[in-house]
Scaffold this motif. Sequence first.
Motif, PDB file in Angstrom:
ATOM      1  N   THR A 175       0.851  -1.176   0.000  1.00  0.00           N
ATOM      2  CA  THR A 175       0.000   0.000   0.000  1.00  0.00           C
ATOM      3  C   THR A 175       0.894   1.234   0.000  1.00  0.00           C
ATOM      4  O   THR A 175       2.059   1.180   0.404  1.00  0.00           O
ATOM      5  CB  THR A 175      -0.947   0.038   1.212  1.00  0.00           C
ATOM      6  OG1 THR A 175      -0.197   0.346   2.391  1.00  0.00           O
ATOM      7  CG2 THR A 175      -1.633  -1.291   1.396  1.00  0.00           C
ATOM      8  N   LEU A 203      -3.301   8.658   6.520  1.00  0.00           N
ATOM      9  CA  LEU A 203      -3.792   7.602   7.405  1.00  0.00           C
ATOM     10  C   LEU A 203      -4.310   8.196   8.710  1.00  0.00           C
ATOM     11  O   LEU A 203      -5.306   7.728   9.272  1.00  0.00           O
ATOM     12  CB  LEU A 203      -2.671   6.602   7.689  1.00  0.00           C
ATOM     13  CG  LEU A 203      -3.042   5.318   8.425  1.00  0.00           C
ATOM     14  CD1 LEU A 203      -4.003   4.476   7.610  1.00  0.00           C
ATOM     15  CD2 LEU A 203      -1.789   4.518   8.775  1.00  0.00           C
ATOM     16  N   ILE A 239     -10.831   2.271   2.933  1.00  0.00           N
ATOM     17  CA  ILE A 239     -10.749   0.908   3.436  1.00  0.00           C
ATOM     18  C   ILE A 239     -11.201  -0.052   2.340  1.00  0.00           C
ATOM     19  O   ILE A 239     -12.160   0.231   1.612  1.00  0.00           O
ATOM     20  CB  ILE A 239     -11.604   0.766   4.716  1.00  0.00           C
ATOM     21  CG1 ILE A 239     -11.262  -0.503   5.465  1.00  0.00           C
ATOM     22  CG2 ILE A 239     -13.080   0.893   4.436  1.00  0.00           C
ATOM     23  CD1 ILE A 239     -10.040  -0.423   6.292  1.00  0.00           C
ATOM     24  N   MET A 282      -6.177   0.947   0.708  1.00  0.00           N
ATOM     25  CA  MET A 282      -5.584   0.351   1.903  1.00  0.00           C
ATOM     26  C   MET A 282      -5.376  -1.151   1.762  1.00  0.00           C
ATOM     27  O   MET A 282      -4.820  -1.785   2.672  1.00  0.00           O
ATOM     28  CB  MET A 282      -6.460   0.634   3.122  1.00  0.00           C
ATOM     29  CG  MET A 282      -6.507   2.111   3.516  1.00  0.00           C
ATOM     30  SD  MET A 282      -7.589   2.445   4.924  1.00  0.00           S
ATOM     31  CE  MET A 282      -6.648   1.688   6.253  1.00  0.00           C
ATOM     32  N   ALA A 340       2.326  -1.625   4.515  1.00  0.00           N
ATOM     33  CA  ALA A 340       2.151  -0.189   4.258  1.00  0.00           C
ATOM     34  C   ALA A 340       3.511   0.479   4.412  1.00  0.00           C
ATOM     35  O   ALA A 340       3.915   0.861   5.516  1.00  0.00           O
ATOM     36  CB  ALA A 340       1.135   0.394   5.236  1.00  0.00           C
ATOM     37  N   SER A 376       3.567   4.330   5.648  1.00  0.00           N
ATOM     38  CA  SER A 376       2.447   4.738   6.498  1.00  0.00           C
ATOM     39  C   SER A 376       2.882   5.455   7.762  1.00  0.00           C
ATOM     40  O   SER A 376       2.048   6.009   8.479  1.00  0.00           O
ATOM     41  CB  SER A 376       1.596   3.520   6.873  1.00  0.00           C
ATOM     42  OG  SER A 376       2.344   2.628   7.687  1.00  0.00           O
ATOM     43  N   LYS A 404     -10.279   2.496  11.044  1.00  0.00           N
ATOM     44  CA  LYS A 404      -9.603   2.225   9.771  1.00  0.00           C
ATOM     45  C   LYS A 404      -8.176   1.752  10.016  1.00  0.00           C
ATOM     46  O   LYS A 404      -7.708   0.776   9.414  1.00  0.00           O
ATOM     47  CB  LYS A 404      -9.557   3.498   8.910  1.00  0.00           C
ATOM     48  CG  LYS A 404     -10.767   3.771   8.057  1.00  0.00           C
ATOM     49  CD  LYS A 404     -10.469   4.918   7.107  1.00  0.00           C
ATOM     50  CE  LYS A 404     -11.685   5.254   6.262  1.00  0.00           C
ATOM     51  NZ  LYS A 404     -11.412   6.369   5.323  1.00  0.00           N
ATOM     52  N   ARG A 405      -7.483   2.469  10.890  1.00  0.00           N
ATOM     53  CA  ARG A 405      -6.065   2.152  11.111  1.00  0.00           C
ATOM     54  C   ARG A 405      -5.880   0.761  11.702  1.00  0.00           C
ATOM     55  O   ARG A 405      -4.881   0.098  11.441  1.00  0.00           O
ATOM     56  CB  ARG A 405      -5.423   3.215  12.002  1.00  0.00           C
ATOM     57  CG  ARG A 405      -5.290   4.566  11.310  1.00  0.00           C
ATOM     58  CD  ARG A 405      -4.473   5.525  12.148  1.00  0.00           C
ATOM     59  NE  ARG A 405      -5.159   5.888  13.369  1.00  0.00           N
ATOM     60  CZ  ARG A 405      -6.000   6.910  13.493  1.00  0.00           C
ATOM     61  NH1 ARG A 405      -6.253   7.666  12.442  1.00  0.00           N
ATOM     62  NH2 ARG A 405      -6.567   7.177  14.653  1.00  0.00           N
ATOM     63  N   ALA A 426      -5.650  -1.629   8.921  1.00  0.00           N
ATOM     64  CA  ALA A 426      -4.642  -1.333   7.910  1.00  0.00           C
ATOM     65  C   ALA A 426      -3.529  -2.378   7.932  1.00  0.00           C
ATOM     66  O   ALA A 426      -3.313  -3.083   8.922  1.00  0.00           O
ATOM     67  CB  ALA A 426      -4.054   0.052   8.142  1.00  0.00           C
TER      68      ALA A 426
END
Length: 542
Positions: A397, A404, A411, A415, A420, A423, A513-514, A517
């Motif tokens: 990603t 983020l 999402i 993502m 990531a 990130s 969301k995180r 991730a």
Amino acid sequence: MKIGIAQINSIVGDFPGNAKRILQAYRECLDQGAELVVTPEMVLAGYPPRDLVFKTRFVPDCLQALDYLASEVREVPLLVGYVDRNDQSKRGKPFRNAAALLADGEVRAKVWKTLLPTYDVFDERRYFEESEECVPIEWNGIRLGVTICEDIWTDEYLQRPFYDRDPVEELVKAGADIILNLSASPFHAGKPTIRREMLSSVSEEHGVPVVYCNAIGANDQLVFDGHSLVISGAAVVELPGFVEHSVVIDTDSFDASACPAAPEAEQLWSALVTGLRDYAGKTGFSTVCLGLSGGIDSALTAAVAAEALGAENVHGMTMPSPYSSGGSVDDSMSLARNLGIRCDEVRIDDIFAEVKKTMAPLFVGEKEDVTEENMQARIRGLLLMALSNKFNHLLLTTGNKSELAVGYCTIYGDMCGGLAVISDLPKTKVYEVCRWLNREREIIPWNTIEKPPSAELRPDQKDQDTLPPYDILDGILEAYVERHQSIDEIIALGYEEATVRWVARRVDLNEWKRQQAAPGIRVTSKAFGIGRRMPIVQRFQS
């Protein structure tokens, strides 16, 4: 004393492989005339093993590997980090973070870690019992003061005073002639300089040489940068960062050779490359894929991938929609040429139109909004996951820390992925690293760096239509996320109140969301994920 420093990259739980690396480095140091060889913290087990230590075979297998190592060590001792049982007491935690002195085919002495950190990325009190005493190990007339990572960190260099004991002071009072430290100290920007200053102050205060052996490599989100040190008074020798290295230094007579600190952008670049190379290699991936948007984030991610794994192992895909500019495709292709990576163009216009048509009966009377924007991101995620599945690529990603933080990401769309890469890199730092990367020739197309950033999910879209300017956003995020400052405190720094409240609210609302991730590579002092544990369901507003 001629001490060998074995700056080693180990893999968590790979006892045979780690033992092989240790012995190879040990023998390299013997060839250089070492009288003692020091390795990093928990090098035999890999750091951090976390809940693997609770597996019934983990610690027994580690101890078996320790016995094997001992059988291979002759008269020159090897000081090795490992995980031990806490057999000395029926109370307390079941394990010890330990170091063993191996010589003449056997374990000659053991030392346990005294200070067990439980802040930021650390949770050692979950597993380990602390040492009850700090006494030197006598070897050939020299009293060795053995410490493990946190044991040598002084209150001045910690977030606050955490401990009532000072292992170095206890060892020096007990007659230690030299302080040895086995370490697995994770990297963040500026950390090598902090360590050098801290260890210099320890050596100066206690009047003893300090030998500090740090791990290198990456395990999950943590990157270990090496930069091992030997310090005696004003004299400093520093090993290179981000590479395995074995060297012998005579602590009684050596010339100072501390390298000047690399620019921050170079340190960040090296950490990202190390993090990706080890994450892919240690999980069994040899190739990666990613979406190329023509933007700076995907460009930097691709450049890191090409450096880490080789250009031939990077597969890019640019997926223009009706809102993508021709320049974005051109910039993606220019980047691919500069890096020597593959890049395929796969348009998503027809797929996007078909999805909208399919959903039209359910959306009657509704205006197009972020729903349709997210459709495009999720179509791209679907295609990239297909590419990943078909060719066993690790999907990367490409979102940065700024996005983020405030949820400016989709999402199950952009993502999607297994790692990531950037990130934990704020947007302003993304620009800094890219400009550093282009210092000698164009790698990231200059047009990518200079054009206004855009997700290109609607006509004439620009990031700043939704977000504050990135220099302002990143300043607020640093205060709110890394320094834990309140809204009022951040406003007092000179930021506009409405902007601060918007950013803070977005950070809080997007925790969900995180937590879904992909894991990211930690390069700042406070990364989302391992070092920041926030509840999703909460109503506190700072």
